[in-house]
Write an enzyme that holds these catalytic residues in place. Structure first.
Site, short mmCIF file in Angstrom:
data_model
loop_
_atom_site.label_atom_id
_atom_site.label_comp_id
_atom_site.label_asym_id
_atom_site.label_seq_id
_atom_site.Cartn_x
_atom_site.Cartn_y
_atom_site.Cartn_z
N GLU A 15 0.35 -0.74 0.13
CA GLU A 15 -0.18 0.26 0.20
C GLU A 15 0.77 1.22 -0.03
O GLU A 15 0.58 2.26 -0.56
CB GLU A 15 -0.61 -0.04 1.35
CG GLU A 15 -1.82 -1.48 1.39
CD GLU A 15 -3.01 -1.02 0.04
OE1 GLU A 15 -2.95 -0.20 -0.86
OE2 GLU A 15 -3.98 -2.40 0.07
N ASP A 18 -3.85 -10.25 -8.41
CA ASP A 18 -4.73 -9.07 -9.43
C ASP A 18 -2.89 -8.29 -10.32
O ASP A 18 -3.02 -8.65 -10.82
CB ASP A 18 -5.33 -8.25 -8.92
CG ASP A 18 -5.16 -7.40 -7.02
OD1 ASP A 18 -4.55 -7.67 -7.01
OD2 ASP A 18 -6.25 -7.06 -6.71
N ARG A 74 0.69 3.16 -3.23
CA ARG A 74 -0.62 4.89 -3.21
C ARG A 74 0.33 6.57 -2.58
O ARG A 74 0.43 7.08 -3.75
CB ARG A 74 -0.82 5.04 -2.39
CG ARG A 74 -2.11 3.65 -2.04
CD ARG A 74 -3.25 3.73 -0.79
NE ARG A 74 -4.26 2.39 -0.59
CZ ARG A 74 -5.24 2.49 -0.32
NH1 ARG A 74 -5.86 2.83 -0.31
NH2 ARG A 74 -5.81 1.21 0.09
N THR A 77 -1.24 1.08 -10.39
CA THR A 77 -2.34 0.04 -9.77
C THR A 77 -3.14 0.95 -8.81
O THR A 77 -4.70 0.48 -8.89
CB THR A 77 -2.35 -1.36 -9.17
OG1 THR A 77 -2.79 -1.95 -9.10
CG2 THR A 77 -1.48 -1.15 -8.31
N GLU A 83 -12.37 -0.48 -9.58
CA GLU A 83 -11.97 -1.71 -10.68
C GLU A 83 -12.58 -1.63 -12.30
O GLU A 83 -12.05 -1.94 -12.81
CB GLU A 83 -11.81 -2.81 -10.39
CG GLU A 83 -10.97 -3.12 -9.28
CD GLU A 83 -10.90 -2.43 -8.03
OE1 GLU A 83 -11.84 -2.39 -7.44
OE2 GLU A 83 -9.78 -2.39 -7.27
C1 DMJ Z 1 -6.45 0.12 -4.93
O1 DMJ Z 1 -5.65 0.20 -3.63
C2 DMJ Z 1 -5.42 -0.20 -5.65
O2 DMJ Z 1 -6.37 -0.20 -7.32
C3 DMJ Z 1 -5.28 -1.99 -5.97
O3 DMJ Z 1 -4.29 -2.07 -6.80
C4 DMJ Z 1 -6.53 -2.47 -5.26
N1 DMJ Z 1 -6.95 -1.74 -4.33
C5 DMJ Z 1 -7.78 -0.55 -3.90
C6 DMJ Z 1 -8.58 -0.76 -5.20
O4 DMJ Z 1 -9.63 -0.88 -4.57
#
Ligand code: DMJ
Length: 608
Positions: free
Chosen positions: A246, A379, A250, A597, A511
């Site tokens: 995270e 994912d 982020r 992501t 998503e």
């Molecule tokens: C986000 O922090 C990112 O997209 C991560 O890859 C998956 N979960 C969340 C959003 O749902």
């Protein structure tokens, strides 16, 4: 017998009159007292006509007097009162009762003065036009369109502006009630600090939202974010264990993206500082990092629940974009070395049926439990294989080969078609399939679309992009709120529906919109814009609170209970994808930018 026919010479207010006659008499005695009873007695038909006229006059004037009240009620209910549909007819939308406060009652204020315009890709963003904050933030007021025909450019622009208004509402309330905290609680008006960011208030929303603010031309807000980051984002302020994953997607991703867009080196220096602080998590015999690290004490570990303290595939596989770019920009090779080591290990290890299990032991380098998923835990590993190749200017052939092979094998083992013809990825555990697909896996439609031009069989990839995106849209379409469930299941009588309590929430996730955005860019099929607009309105109807946006606990309820969390990714991803969906192709051209992501764009290297 006339109306007053029985008043035979007596007092008109005589108690001898029957009740109904007293009432009738009294009713005419007020404003029409100038009409004498005697005259009426003689000219009854004309008098009756006059009385009718007077009645209508009274009715009209009382309606007129009450009008401002009625109109203000209509205004305060807004679009939820009557919403014209595409055909110009009106219908009611059901709003959650009791749970979310009505929109538009209170707005956090930030100054609108002193704006400057944002510049991107040589394209000037009309910051003034985009703000939508001049008259306060209002809920979406557009029509609910069910048509998939292309809407006009004017309408698209209007929708884009509405998304900017949503961003303003989310941001302004975070600023007002949770500034410096990681996230906002939009119902209880306070900060929310989930454990993934440690114990400290570490401004996750500020860092996550900065590039979206920039892209939308909200430059005062971007500057406020920039100044907070410059003065307050220090590793020394961190407290407790943070998630390496995270923190990377982020913070490091957000900072790098803000740097790439604004060219402000402060962001790059901060990203470097953050990544440097995380490095001890990679000190394992295999170089596969641990899941969490205490940035101060440098102690690292894995989650006990993860297959006997294993590392997680999606987490160790979603570092490549940020760390490769960071190495390139700083000239420090250490970041690149860390990710190359992980990559090489994953490339060379034996894979059961060609699949990548979600758990791997950082001590031994061996797989843990053989659970494979395109959703949680797996994912973004798949996403980063393809995007690492794209980012490298299509030179990272190891990544592309791994991606092609991985997708072939997950399709072989996990791709299913429901009775109703919906394609989905089930979850694989030791050869058995659970017929469940997470909302998290809904990015896969877009990933197929993005990679289709470079696939061995582009038609197949295009079909997969369309079909997986359709399945995710179905999961939204089938709910009472038109918001998608956290997980959808497939069985004899179940098609893309959440059936268990934990399946039914909507956590402001991006998503599905990510896939709408990418599929729109790749195919130009207008339905993706329509689907995105439907979803934006559903968010506005069910997730908008007075003080920001909240997830909801059950998308199948017409009055869902809010979870009182405005996720930082709502500003980083959900609103960014919706904004981009209604933007021209040269705003973050997919030939020039790769989104991590968390939807943080990084510039493609040496684009062909
Ligand atoms: C986000 O922090 C990112 O997209 C991560 O890859 C998956 N979960 C969340 C959003 O749902």
């Amino acid at each position: 017998m006339g109306l007053f026919g029985q008043t035979t010479g007596g007092d008109s207010s005589s108690p001898l009159l029957p009740f109904y006659q007293v009432a009738a008499h009294t009713a005419t005695a007020g404003p029409s007292a100038f009409i004498s009873n005697r005259k009426c007695g003689r000219l009854i038909p004309r008098c009756l006509l006059l009385l009718f006229l007077l009645f209508f006059l009274m009715l009209f004037s009382s309606t007129f007097l009450y009008l401002p009240d009625i109109s203000s009620k209509v205004q305060s209910v807004g679009k939820d009162f009557l919403v014209p549909d595409a055909g110009g007819q009106s219908h009611q939308i059901r709003r959650p009762r009791n749970q979310l406060p009505m929109p538009g009652h209170d707005h956090a204020a930030t100054g609108n003065e002193g704006r400057i315009e944002g510049v991107l890709d040589g394209k000037v963003h009309p910051a003034d036009e985009n703000r939508g904050g001049e008259e306060g933030v209002k809920p979406l007021d557009g029509p609910v369109s069910t048509s998939t025909a292309a809407v006009s450019d004017v309408e698209t622009k209007r929708r884009q502006k509405q998304i900017v208004k949503m961003m303003k509402h989310a941001w302004d309330n975070y600023v007002a009630y949770a500034w410096g905290s990681n996230e906002l609680r939009p119902i209880s008006k306070r900060g929310h600090n989930p454990s993934i960011f440690g114990r400290a208030k570490f401004g996750a929303t500020i860092v996550d939202a900065a590039d979206t603010l920039y892209l939308m031309g909200l430059m005062d807000e971007f500057k406020a974010a920039r100044d907070w980051i410059a003065s307050n984002l220090n590793v020394s302020q961190s407290d407790g264990e943070v998630s390496v994953f995270e923190f990377n997607i982020r913070y490091i991703g957000g900072l790098l993206s803000a740097y790439a867009l604004s060219k402000d080196k402060m962001f790059l220096d901060k990203a470097d500082e953050m990544a440097n602080a995380v490095l001890p998590a990679f000190d394992t015999p295999t170089g596969i990092p641990y899941a969490v690290i205490d940035l101060k004490s440098k102690k690292s570990k894995n989650y006990g629940w993860a297959s006997g303290s294993a590392s997680i595939l999606s987490e160790i596989g979603s570092l490549h974009l940020e760390w490769a770019y960071l190495s390139k920009m700083t000239g420090k090779t250490v970041y690149r070395e860390k990710i190359d080591r992980i990559r090489n290990h994953l490339a060379n290890i034996d894979k059961p049926k060609g699949l990548y299990p979600n758990y791997i032991n950082p001590q031994t380098g061996k797989w843990g439990q053989v659970h494979v998923s395109m959703g949680a835990l797996g994912d973004s590993f798949y996403e980063y294989l393809f995007k690492a190749w794209l980012w490298s200017g299509k030179t990272d052939s190891q990544a592309k080969e791994m991606y092609d092979t991985a997708m072939m094998n997950v399709e072989l083992q996990m791709l299913k078609t429901s009775k109703g013809g919906l394609k989905y990825f089930g979850e694989y555990t030791n050869g058995r399939i659970e017929h469940k697909m997470d909302h998290l896996a809904c990015f896969v439609g877009g990933l197929y679309g993005l990679s289709a031009p470079y696939a061995k069989d582009p038609d197949h990839y295009n079909m997969m992009g369309r079909e997986i995106t359709r399945t995710c849209h179905e999961s939204y379409r089938k709910t009472a709120t038109k918001l998608g469930p956290e997980a959808m299941r497939f069985a004899d009588n179940v098609e893309a529906e959440g059936t268990r309590p934990n399946d039914k929430s909507y956590l402001l996730r991006p998503e599905t919109f990510e896939s709408y955005f990418v599929m729109w860019r790749m195919t130009k099929d207008p339905k993706y814009r329509e689907w995105g607009w439907e979803a934006a309105q559903a968010i506005e109807t069910y997730c908008r609170a007075d003080f920001g946006y909240s997830g909801v606990k059950d998308v199948y309820q017409e009055s869902p209970i809010p979870d009182d969390v405005q996720q930082s990714y709502f500003l980083a991803e959900t609103l960014k994808y919706l904004y981009l969906l209604f933007s021209d192709d040269d705003v973050l051209s997919l030939d020039k930018w790769v989104l991590n992501t968390e939807a943080h764009p990084l510039p493609v290297q040496n684009p062909a």
